[in-house]
Scaffold this active site. Structure first.
Site, PDB file in Angstrom:
ATOM      1  N   THR A 172       0.848  -1.188   0.000  1.00 20.01           N
ATOM      2  CA  THR A 172       0.000   0.000   0.000  1.00 20.01           C
ATOM      3  C   THR A 172       0.883   1.237   0.000  1.00 20.01           C
ATOM      4  OG1 THR A 172      -1.779  -1.107   1.189  1.00 20.01           O
ATOM      5  CG2 THR A 172      -1.792   1.291   1.231  1.00 20.01           C
ATOM      6  N   PHE A 174       1.181   5.123   0.861  1.00 20.74           N
ATOM      7  CA  PHE A 174       0.602   6.155   1.719  1.00 20.74           C
ATOM      8  C   PHE A 174       1.208   7.507   1.385  1.00 20.74           C
ATOM      9  CE2 PHE A 174       0.014   2.275   4.092  1.00 20.74           C
ATOM     10  CZ  PHE A 174      -1.170   2.444   4.795  1.00 20.74           C
TER      11      PHE A 174
END
Length: 276
Positions: A172, A174
């Site tokens: 992921t 960010f």
């Protein structure tokens, strides 16, 4: 860095893991939703925000692109976090005792092979860190949770199987955001993120992108999304490699300006080494 960094979710969520990895000296502040994360920084309750924007398996995170331009915050860093999934249960429980695991809906299919092999059923929960907290409170010995190692540590659970995801690439991305831009910094690779709306002329997007190609600027992301629920008002979100003060980026952005109604830079920041 000192102070607080706000994130969406419960303590032990993957966004909390991102805070611990990227800002270990800051206190993580859990928030109910993304709007609350942004407001925590705007109000001064937190110094920075940790917001997920995209996942290598599931694509972009809903709502984030809509919220960023109006947040009043600036991107100051990016962080790539590997999503490692572990199976945890109450202390003393063995793997053979676990008949069911609870986790956020997106985690269950990522561990399908392990769950099938061990005859464990999956049940969707609102979020994995919350499921870990609920298991701690319930005392159920036939249940487990799929979550981060950090969640096991926070809620006093025992990890029975570590990093059981089917694919080893789940990551992921960010964005770390703050009230003030930090565009004066320099690194070997800089990233610039901006949003823009093209003018209502034929081939406007094609022409707007031409300057990046002719000036050798690498565009790593270009996404469109509706503005205000209108099918005719489209905004584009883009990441490029480079700094707005670089000669080639400056030329490309000038050419972009000829074919757009609005261009707004959201942040200029060093590329995370994990990007490459």
């Amino acid at each position: 860095m000192t102070g607080r960094i706000a994130f969406q979710g419960e303590l032990g969520a993957y966004s909390h893991q991102a805070c611990a990895d990227a800002r270990p000296d800051m206190e993580a502040l859990p928030c109910r939703n993304f709007e609350d994360v942004i407001e925590a920084v705007r109000s001064g309750e937190a110094a920075q925000a940790m917001l997920p924007v995209e996942n290598s398996t599931y694509g972009r995170v809903a709502d984030i692109h809509r919220l960023l331009p109006q947040s009043g915050l600036h991107i100051v860093d990016e962080a790539f976090v590997r999503v490692h999934i572990s199976l945890m249960a109450l202390p003393g429980v063995t793997l053979e005792e676990v008949k069911k695991v609870r986790a956020h809906l997106v985690l269950l299919p990522q561990c399908a092979a392990f769950l099938t092999e061990n005859g464990i059923a999956g049940e969707a929960a609102a979020d994995s860190a919350g499921a870990a907290a609920e298991l701690q409170a319930s005392g159920a010995r036939d249940e487990g949770v799929l979550a981060s190692d950090l969640a096991a540590e926070i809620y006093g659970l025992n990890i029975l199987a570590r990093h059981i995801e089917d694919h080893a690439h789940n990551t992921t991305r960010f964005l770390i955001m703050a009230p003030k831009a930090q565009s004066a910094r320099r690194a070997e690779t800089m990233m610039t993120t901006f949003v823009f709306r093209v003018r209502n002329i034929p081939a406007a997007l094609y022409k707007a992108m031409g300057g990046f190609a002719t000036n050798g600027v690498n565009m790593t992301k270009l996404e469109s999304y509706m503005v205000g629920g209108s099918f005719t008002a489209t905004q584009f979100y883009s990441d490029i490699e480079g700094h707005p003060d670089d000669a080639n980026v400056k030329l490309a952005m000038e050419e972009l300006g000829h074919f757009t109604e609005e261009v707004k830079i959201l942040g200029v920041y060093p590329a995370d080494p994990k990007r490459h």
